[in-house]
Scaffold this motif. Structure first.
Motif, mmCIF file in Angstrom:
data_model
loop_
_atom_site.group_PDB
_atom_site.id
_atom_site.type_symbol
_atom_site.label_atom_id
_atom_site.label_comp_id
_atom_site.label_asym_id
_atom_site.label_seq_id
_atom_site.Cartn_x
_atom_site.Cartn_y
_atom_site.Cartn_z
ATOM 1 N N ILE A 4 -2.531 13.001 11.884
ATOM 2 C CA ILE A 4 -3.568 12.086 11.901
ATOM 3 C C ILE A 4 -3.816 11.352 10.632
ATOM 4 O O ILE A 4 -4.035 10.351 10.352
ATOM 5 C CB ILE A 4 -4.963 12.974 12.129
ATOM 6 C CG1 ILE A 4 -4.682 13.427 13.792
ATOM 7 C CG2 ILE A 4 -6.161 12.433 11.968
ATOM 8 C CD1 ILE A 4 -5.909 14.483 13.900
ATOM 9 N N ASP A 5 -3.597 12.272 9.539
ATOM 10 C CA ASP A 5 -3.518 11.841 7.998
ATOM 11 C C ASP A 5 -2.685 10.436 7.927
ATOM 12 O O ASP A 5 -3.086 9.372 7.607
ATOM 13 C CB ASP A 5 -3.494 12.722 7.079
ATOM 14 C CG ASP A 5 -4.637 13.623 6.882
ATOM 15 O OD1 ASP A 5 -5.550 13.578 7.544
ATOM 16 O OD2 ASP A 5 -4.010 14.898 6.372
ATOM 17 N N ASP A 30 4.723 1.237 1.896
ATOM 18 C CA ASP A 30 5.656 1.774 0.955
ATOM 19 C C ASP A 30 5.482 3.588 1.175
ATOM 20 O O ASP A 30 4.410 3.991 0.390
ATOM 21 C CB ASP A 30 5.605 1.308 -0.541
ATOM 22 C CG ASP A 30 6.773 2.049 -1.161
ATOM 23 O OD1 ASP A 30 7.620 1.864 -0.636
ATOM 24 O OD2 ASP A 30 6.675 2.536 -2.249
ATOM 25 N N ILE A 31 6.365 3.857 2.067
ATOM 26 C CA ILE A 31 6.191 5.379 2.372
ATOM 27 C C ILE A 31 7.186 6.120 1.366
ATOM 28 O O ILE A 31 8.470 5.721 1.103
ATOM 29 C CB ILE A 31 6.528 5.630 3.635
ATOM 30 C CG1 ILE A 31 6.437 7.015 4.089
ATOM 31 C CG2 ILE A 31 7.863 5.034 4.077
ATOM 32 C CD1 ILE A 31 6.384 7.218 5.296
ATOM 33 N N GLY A 49 0.778 -1.147 0.074
ATOM 34 C CA GLY A 49 -0.068 -0.030 0.049
ATOM 35 C C GLY A 49 0.878 1.174 -0.034
ATOM 36 O O GLY A 49 1.934 1.423 0.716
ATOM 37 N N ILE A 50 0.441 2.261 -0.622
ATOM 38 C CA ILE A 50 1.193 3.597 -0.921
ATOM 39 C C ILE A 50 0.795 4.643 -0.154
ATOM 40 O O ILE A 50 -0.333 4.940 0.106
ATOM 41 C CB ILE A 50 1.176 4.101 -2.355
ATOM 42 C CG1 ILE A 50 1.478 3.031 -3.649
ATOM 43 C CG2 ILE A 50 1.836 5.311 -2.517
ATOM 44 C CD1 ILE A 50 0.881 3.166 -4.870
ATOM 45 N N ALA A 91 -2.138 4.623 7.122
ATOM 46 C CA ALA A 91 -1.418 3.259 7.460
ATOM 47 C C ALA A 91 -2.229 2.419 8.016
ATOM 48 O O ALA A 91 -2.002 1.138 7.836
ATOM 49 C CB ALA A 91 -0.300 3.536 8.714
ATOM 50 N N ARG A 92 -3.064 2.675 8.957
ATOM 51 C CA ARG A 92 -4.193 1.960 9.666
ATOM 52 C C ARG A 92 -4.890 1.236 8.370
ATOM 53 O O ARG A 92 -5.238 -0.006 8.413
ATOM 54 C CB ARG A 92 -4.757 2.599 10.492
ATOM 55 C CG ARG A 92 -6.109 1.681 11.236
ATOM 56 C CD ARG A 92 -6.984 2.516 12.221
ATOM 57 N NE ARG A 92 -7.373 3.850 11.786
ATOM 58 C CZ ARG A 92 -8.360 3.885 10.952
ATOM 59 N NH1 ARG A 92 -8.803 2.958 10.423
ATOM 60 N NH2 ARG A 92 -8.746 5.198 10.253
#
Length: 282
Positions: free
Chosen positions: A44-45, A62-63, A25-26, A50-51
């Motif tokens: 918060i975003d 993938d950050i 997930g991006i 991520a959650r």
């Protein structure tokens, strides 16, 4: 679909099994990534994104802090790390067991992320072409390394993409780089053909049509086509409208041997994967 080579990569001392395809997930901590749906800049975003990635079934986050869209603004190493550090702290605090990949072409950024934040995978769009120290660094760190094919840089890659023989040139590119990494002692190498990076729409579909031929490398294969211009330009739509096309191409990629799908829309990719795997098992 049987594959004779090992599909396990070592992520922080654990084996990630790629014999069953995985979803990545991006999470973009940039102000200018091409798809706004996966940009996250506030605490918060970032935590919410991520959650959601993990809850919807991805096994890798993938950050990225450097936008690699065509004509993207070039930012400094310091700015890239300034964006990454708080985001990685949030991920480590909220999801300490998550497999984290960092999307960077800079060796120093890779080293900081692995040594200080326990990042498990380095995802390099430039395969060492934009930082001559990258291969030595990832070999020293002994982390799985995703190397992507790109013609040019994010700033110029889509100006005049040209190949005399697309498949031959990409295969030779990877063959040379895989050998260099092997010579340096790195075993966990993942290939990314680089859809949309220095390629026309026709190049992208030619690449997809021959995707199964990448098996000759006997290495895991990552495919990232999520909401890209090979969909939007072909169909005359925006990236916001490109989920259906993305799912179609993700399904084709899985059928042709993709081991990791890098996506904005995790839930839909997981559903496509379940259907493809069900068909394989019948």
């Amino acid at each position: 679909m049987s594959k004779s080579f090992s599909k396990y990569v070592n992520v922080n001392g654990r084996l990630l099994d790629l014999s069953h395809p995985q979803i990545m997930g991006i999470l973009n901590v940039t102000p200018d990534s091409f798809y706004a749906g996966c940009r996250a800049q506030t605490e918060i975003d970032i935590a919410d994104r991520a959650r959601k990635i993990l809850e919807e079934g991805a096994t890798i986050i993938d950050i990225g802090a450097y936008s690699s869209r065509p004509n993207a603004e070039h930012i400094s190493t310091e700015e890239e790390l300034r964006r990454l550090r708080p985001a990685l702290e949030i991920l480590n605090r909220n999801h300490p067991d998550a497999v984290i990949s960092v999307d960077t072409f800079r060796a120093h950024v890779a080293e900081v992320c692995v040594k200080e934040y326990g990042v498990a995978i380095i995802n390099d769009i430039a395969s060492g072409e934009m930082d001559e120290n990258m291969f030595d660094t990832v070999a020293s760190l002994q982390v799985p390394y995703i190397m992507m094919h790109m013609q040019g840089t994010p700033q110029n890659m889509q100006l005049i993409p040209h190949y005399d023989n697309l498949l031959k040139e990409i295969f030779l590119y990877f063959a040379e780089k895989v050998q260099k990494l092997r010579d340096k002692g790195l075993n966990d190498i993942i290939l990314d053909p680089g859809f949309g990076f220095g390629k026309t729409v026709d190049h992208n579909y030619e690449l997809m049509n021959h995707l199964e031929e990448f098996r000759l490398f006997e290495l895991p294969l990552l495919v990232g086509i999520s909401r890209k211009s090979m969909i939007t330009k072909l169909l005359g739509i925006t990236s916001d409208e490109a989920l259906n096309g993305t799912t179609v191409l993700n399904t084709i990629a899985l059928q042709k041997g993709a081991d990791i799908l890098r996506v904005h829309d995790v839930k839909e990719a997981v559903q496509a994967l379940k259907i493809v795997e069900k068909c394989r098992n019948k």
